[in-house]
Motif scaffolding. Sequence first.
Motif, PDB file in Angstrom:
ATOM      1  N   GLU A   1       0.825  -1.196   0.000  1.00  0.00           N
ATOM      2  CA  GLU A   1       0.000   0.000   0.000  1.00  0.00           C
ATOM      3  C   GLU A   1       0.871   1.262   0.000  1.00  0.00           C
ATOM      4  O   GLU A   1       0.587   2.233  -0.714  1.00  0.00           O
TER       5      GLU A   1
ATOM      6  N   ASN B   1      -8.867 -10.551  -0.285  1.00  0.00           N
ATOM      7  CA  ASN B   1      -7.828  -9.535  -0.396  1.00  0.00           C
ATOM      8  C   ASN B   1      -7.489  -8.967   0.977  1.00  0.00           C
ATOM      9  O   ASN B   1      -8.139  -9.265   1.970  1.00  0.00           O
TER      10      ASN B   1
ATOM     11  N   LYS C   1      -7.050  -3.188  -4.753  1.00  0.00           N
ATOM     12  CA  LYS C   1      -6.080  -2.300  -4.114  1.00  0.00           C
ATOM     13  C   LYS C   1      -6.401  -0.828  -4.336  1.00  0.00           C
ATOM     14  O   LYS C   1      -6.290   0.000  -3.428  1.00  0.00           O
TER      15      LYS C   1
ATOM     16  N   ASN D   1      -7.147   1.767  -1.330  1.00  0.00           N
ATOM     17  CA  ASN D   1      -6.241   2.893  -1.108  1.00  0.00           C
ATOM     18  C   ASN D   1      -6.955   4.235  -1.175  1.00  0.00           C
ATOM     19  O   ASN D   1      -6.532   5.208  -0.549  1.00  0.00           O
TER      20      ASN D   1
END
Length: 203
Positions: free
Chosen positions: A16, A155, A177, A181
Motif C-alpha cells: 500500500e 484480499n 487495491k 487505497n
Amino acid sequence: MTTIVLASNNQGKLAEFRTLFDGAGLALNIVPQGELGIDDAVEDGLSFVENAIIKARHASRASGLPAVADDSGLVVPVLGNAPGIYSARFAGEHGNDAANNAKLLKELEKFRTGAPIVGKFICVLAMVRHADDPLPIIAQGEWMGEILPELRGENGFGYDPLFYIPALDKTSAELDKAQKNAISHRGQALQVLLERLKAEHKA
C-alpha cells in the motif's frame, strides 16, 4: 532518489505504501526495515501516536535514514475500543491474522443482538527525518464500518475480511487495491503525509 525506511515488515502495508508513494512523483524509495536487518521496536506506547513515533525513531536510528512508521488498528466501541493498539497481537501472537479474527468474533458473540456492530479502523503515520527529529510529521486517517459475524473476501490482511462497508456492500477484503487505497484509513493518512512531503519539497 531518497530512501525512506518503512518501520514494518508487513507485506500488505508495504504494498500500500509503495503504490501511493510511487504515484506521488516525489522520487522516494520505500525499503522495509527487515531488508536492512532492523528488528522490530518495542511498542510500549499507550496510543497509536506514541507507538508510531517509537517505531519510526527506532528504524531511523538503526539505519541512519529517514523513516516512516504506521501504527494502526481496529477500534470496536462495544469492546471498550479493543483491540485498539493491540490489534496485531490481540490473540497473543503478533501478526496472526486468523487467530486475531477468531478472537474478535468470539468476543463479539454476546453483543450480536440484531443491530450492526460498529467498528473503526485507525491509522497514525509518523515520519522522522532523522532519529532525533523534534518535529515528526504526524498524519491520521479513520475509516468507519461494521464488524461482520463471518469472514468475507480474499484480499487485504488483518481484520479486512470482517470489516464491512455498507455503502459498497463489501468488506475491505473484497475491495481491489485501488479501491481500498482511495478510502481506507491508511490511504487517508498516506495522502495527508504525501501532501506534507510535497509542501516541504517545494519550500
